[in-house]
Design a protein around this motif. Structure first.
Motif, PDB file in Angstrom:
ATOM      1  N   MET A   1      29.974  31.700  11.626  1.00 52.98           N
ATOM      2  CA  MET A   1      30.290  30.997  10.403  1.00 52.98           C
ATOM      3  C   MET A   1      29.816  31.804   9.201  1.00 52.98           C
ATOM      4  O   MET A   1      28.791  32.461   9.254  1.00 52.98           O
ATOM      5  N   SER A   2      30.548  31.685   8.118  1.00 51.15           N
ATOM      6  CA  SER A   2      30.165  32.375   6.879  1.00 51.15           C
ATOM      7  C   SER A   2      30.365  31.428   5.711  1.00 51.15           C
ATOM      8  O   SER A   2      31.024  30.401   5.850  1.00 51.15           O
ATOM      9  N   PRO A   3      29.774  31.742   4.563  1.00 48.45           N
ATOM     10  CA  PRO A   3      29.936  30.856   3.398  1.00 48.45           C
ATOM     11  C   PRO A   3      31.416  30.677   3.047  1.00 48.45           C
ATOM     12  O   PRO A   3      32.239  31.542   3.293  1.00 48.45           O
ATOM     13  N   LEU A   4      31.725  29.541   2.498  1.00 51.75           N
ATOM     14  CA  LEU A   4      33.090  29.258   2.083  1.00 51.75           C
ATOM     15  C   LEU A   4      33.460  30.116   0.880  1.00 51.75           C
ATOM     16  O   LEU A   4      32.603  30.690   0.205  1.00 51.75           O
ATOM     17  N   MET A   5      34.747  30.194   0.589  1.00 55.27           N
ATOM     18  CA  MET A   5      35.205  31.010  -0.545  1.00 55.27           C
ATOM     19  C   MET A   5      34.654  30.497  -1.875  1.00 55.27           C
ATOM     20  O   MET A   5      34.437  31.249  -2.790  1.00 55.27           O
ATOM     21  N   LEU A   9      27.683  25.895   0.643  1.00 59.81           N
ATOM     22  CA  LEU A   9      27.116  25.995   1.984  1.00 59.81           C
ATOM     23  C   LEU A   9      27.587  24.808   2.808  1.00 59.81           C
ATOM     24  O   LEU A   9      27.654  23.688   2.313  1.00 59.81           O
ATOM     25  N   VAL A  10      27.900  25.052   4.037  1.00 56.68           N
ATOM     26  CA  VAL A  10      28.277  23.966   4.933  1.00 56.68           C
ATOM     27  C   VAL A  10      27.159  23.749   5.928  1.00 56.68           C
ATOM     28  O   VAL A  10      26.297  24.609   6.122  1.00 56.68           O
ATOM     29  N   TYR A  11      27.183  22.597   6.567  1.00 55.47           N
ATOM     30  CA  TYR A  11      26.148  22.246   7.530  1.00 55.47           C
ATOM     31  C   TYR A  11      26.044  23.324   8.608  1.00 55.47           C
ATOM     32  O   TYR A  11      27.035  23.753   9.175  1.00 55.47           O
ATOM     33  N   GLY A  12      24.827  23.757   8.825  1.00 57.10           N
ATOM     34  CA  GLY A  12      24.585  24.738   9.867  1.00 57.10           C
ATOM     35  C   GLY A  12      24.339  26.136   9.333  1.00 57.10           C
ATOM     36  O   GLY A  12      23.832  26.991  10.054  1.00 57.10           O
ATOM     37  N   LEU A  13      24.690  26.401   8.096  1.00 56.85           N
ATOM     38  CA  LEU A  13      24.457  27.734   7.528  1.00 56.85           C
ATOM     39  C   LEU A  13      23.016  27.863   7.069  1.00 56.85           C
ATOM     40  O   LEU A  13      22.375  26.874   6.712  1.00 56.85           O
ATOM     41  N   GLN A  20      20.291  21.275  -0.131  1.00 56.70           N
ATOM     42  CA  GLN A  20      20.369  19.816  -0.214  1.00 56.70           C
ATOM     43  C   GLN A  20      19.066  19.236  -0.777  1.00 56.70           C
ATOM     44  O   GLN A  20      19.091  18.301  -1.573  1.00 56.70           O
ATOM     45  N   GLU A  21      17.927  19.806  -0.381  1.00 54.24           N
ATOM     46  CA  GLU A  21      16.644  19.328  -0.887  1.00 54.24           C
ATOM     47  C   GLU A  21      16.526  19.592  -2.378  1.00 54.24           C
ATOM     48  O   GLU A  21      16.036  18.745  -3.128  1.00 54.24           O
ATOM     49  N   ALA A  22      16.981  20.745  -2.825  1.00 54.86           N
ATOM     50  CA  ALA A  22      16.940  21.060  -4.254  1.00 54.86           C
ATOM     51  C   ALA A  22      17.843  20.112  -5.041  1.00 54.86           C
ATOM     52  O   ALA A  22      17.491  19.690  -6.146  1.00 54.86           O
TER      53      ALA A  22
END
Length: 73
Positions: A1-5, A9-13, A20-22
């Protein structure tokens, strides 16, 4: 998996949980600032009304003469 265009960030990256915490921390921070701002506005409004009552009514029936009312001529 790689970052989206789009750069999201998607779950698991790597970095997903930190991101999400930030976001959560920023939301809480902005909510607290909003509440403090509302309290400050409310207290300033009460102080303003108290000062206007202390000055009393405007003299001479000139509702637009702020300088005369505040004795700043």
């Amino acid at each position: 998996m790689s970052p989206l265009m789009s750069g999201e960030l998607v779950y698991g990256l790597p970095g997903y949980y930190e991101y999400q915490e930030a976001k959560d921390d920023a939301l809480i921070f902005m909510a607290v600032l909003g509440v403090l701002y509302a309290i400050a506005l409310y207290l300033m409004y009460r102080w303003y009304k108290k000062m206007m009552r202390a000055l009393g009514p405007r003299p001479g029936g000139y509702p637009g003469k702020w300088k005369r009312w505040l004795c700043a001529e």
